[in-house]
Design a protein around this motif. Structure first.
Motif, PDB file in Angstrom:
ATOM      1  N   THR A   6       2.106   2.047  42.346  1.00  0.00           N
ATOM      2  CA  THR A   6       1.952   0.669  41.795  1.00  0.00           C
ATOM      3  C   THR A   6       1.357   0.043  43.860  1.00  0.00           C
ATOM      4  O   THR A   6       1.586   0.539  44.547  1.00  0.00           O
ATOM      5  N   TYR A   7       0.116  -1.012  43.618  1.00  0.00           N
ATOM      6  CA  TYR A   7      -0.410  -1.397  44.742  1.00  0.00           C
ATOM      7  C   TYR A   7      -0.110  -3.085  44.512  1.00  0.00           C
ATOM      8  O   TYR A   7      -0.037  -3.353  44.059  1.00  0.00           O
ATOM      9  N   THR A   8      -0.346  -3.580  46.019  1.00  0.00           N
ATOM     10  CA  THR A   8      -0.032  -5.480  46.021  1.00  0.00           C
ATOM     11  C   THR A   8      -1.653  -5.318  46.752  1.00  0.00           C
ATOM     12  O   THR A   8      -1.799  -4.649  47.686  1.00  0.00           O
ATOM     13  N   VAL A   9      -2.474  -6.324  45.890  1.00  0.00           N
ATOM     14  CA  VAL A   9      -3.564  -6.452  46.587  1.00  0.00           C
ATOM     15  C   VAL A   9      -3.349  -8.015  46.759  1.00  0.00           C
ATOM     16  O   VAL A   9      -3.328  -9.387  46.311  1.00  0.00           O
ATOM     17  N   LEU A  67      -7.693  -0.641  38.985  1.00  0.00           N
ATOM     18  CA  LEU A  67      -5.650  -0.814  38.684  1.00  0.00           C
ATOM     19  C   LEU A  67      -5.791  -1.877  38.092  1.00  0.00           C
ATOM     20  O   LEU A  67      -6.124  -3.176  37.729  1.00  0.00           O
ATOM     21  N   ARG A  68      -4.911  -1.750  36.932  1.00  0.00           N
ATOM     22  CA  ARG A  68      -4.578  -2.627  36.216  1.00  0.00           C
ATOM     23  C   ARG A  68      -3.910  -3.955  36.697  1.00  0.00           C
ATOM     24  O   ARG A  68      -2.656  -3.664  37.342  1.00  0.00           O
ATOM     25  N   VAL A  69      -4.300  -5.404  35.874  1.00  0.00           N
ATOM     26  CA  VAL A  69      -3.170  -6.726  37.274  1.00  0.00           C
ATOM     27  C   VAL A  69      -1.847  -6.221  35.754  1.00  0.00           C
ATOM     28  O   VAL A  69      -2.404  -6.971  35.001  1.00  0.00           O
ATOM     29  N   SER A 111       0.143  -7.557  40.895  1.00  0.00           N
ATOM     30  CA  SER A 111       0.542  -6.596  41.576  1.00  0.00           C
ATOM     31  C   SER A 111      -0.361  -5.711  40.368  1.00  0.00           C
ATOM     32  O   SER A 111      -0.267  -6.160  39.521  1.00  0.00           O
ATOM     33  N   CYS A 112      -0.790  -5.065  40.839  1.00  0.00           N
ATOM     34  CA  CYS A 112      -1.185  -3.836  39.994  1.00  0.00           C
ATOM     35  C   CYS A 112      -0.939  -2.691  39.967  1.00  0.00           C
ATOM     36  O   CYS A 112       0.203  -1.843  40.331  1.00  0.00           O
ATOM     37  N   THR A 113      -0.862  -1.376  38.961  1.00  0.00           N
ATOM     38  CA  THR A 113      -0.695  -0.498  38.420  1.00  0.00           C
ATOM     39  C   THR A 113      -2.468   0.752  38.474  1.00  0.00           C
ATOM     40  O   THR A 113      -2.914  -0.107  38.368  1.00  0.00           O
ATOM     41  N   TYR A 114      -1.949   1.434  38.875  1.00  0.00           N
ATOM     42  CA  TYR A 114      -3.013   2.582  38.709  1.00  0.00           C
ATOM     43  C   TYR A 114      -3.096   3.509  37.417  1.00  0.00           C
ATOM     44  O   TYR A 114      -2.075   3.677  37.151  1.00  0.00           O
ATOM     45  N   SER A 115      -4.513   2.866  37.121  1.00  0.00           N
ATOM     46  CA  SER A 115      -4.525   3.301  35.592  1.00  0.00           C
ATOM     47  C   SER A 115      -5.154   4.981  35.677  1.00  0.00           C
ATOM     48  O   SER A 115      -4.473   5.649  33.996  1.00  0.00           O
ATOM     49  N   GLY A 116      -5.913   5.649  35.770  1.00  0.00           N
ATOM     50  CA  GLY A 116      -6.059   6.637  36.235  1.00  0.00           C
ATOM     51  C   GLY A 116      -7.368   6.699  35.506  1.00  0.00           C
ATOM     52  O   GLY A 116      -7.540   8.179  35.258  1.00  0.00           O
TER      53      GLY A 116
END
Length: 128
Positions: free
Chosen positions: A77-80, A104-106, A122-127
């Motif tokens: 997970t990432y925060t942008v 990165l999926r919002v 807030s995002c998740t890495y979708s690969g």
């Protein structure tokens, strides 16, 4: 003010000079028929359309491993942090150009600052 996992409970307002990450904002383009409400009536998003290129500050906010389809896969997970943009919504995705075009999926968007000048995404890495 809202809790920010990267900047803490009372985040210091981001400075535009810190927005060094280049992000391509993409929204889904649906194929096929639409219902009366305008939603697609069948099938997932077929393609993605680039809306604009933005600058932001991308920070990893969590990482774990989960089981999907009988195998372990990373769940990152990432925060942008970035300037407000009306097309940054939960159906969109961000392509992180500085990091090998990571998708990165919002997941959520929180507005902050005077007159909601900034957003925390807030995002998740979708690969992908």
């Amino acid at each position: 003010s809202p809790y920010c996992p990267v900047y803490g409970a009372h985040p210091v307002m981001p400075q535009p000079g810190n927005f060094r990450d280049v992000l391509e904002l993409q929204t889904p383009v649906y194929q096929g028929k639409r219902s009366d409400t305008g939603r697609p009536s069948s099938g997932p998003a077929a393609t993605w359309e680039t809306v604009t290129t933005l600058r932001g500050d991308v920070q990893e906010s969590g990482s774990s491993e989960v089981q999907r389809g009988g195998r372990n896969v990373p769940d990152e997970t990432y925060t942008v942090m970035m300037h407000q943009h009306s097309d940054v919504v939960t159906s969109a995705r961000l392509i992180w150009k500085n990091n090998g075009n990571q998708t990165l999926r919002v997941q959520s968007v929180s507005r902050m600052g005077e007159q909601d000048k900034y957003i925390e995404v807030s995002c998740t890495y979708s690969g992908d």
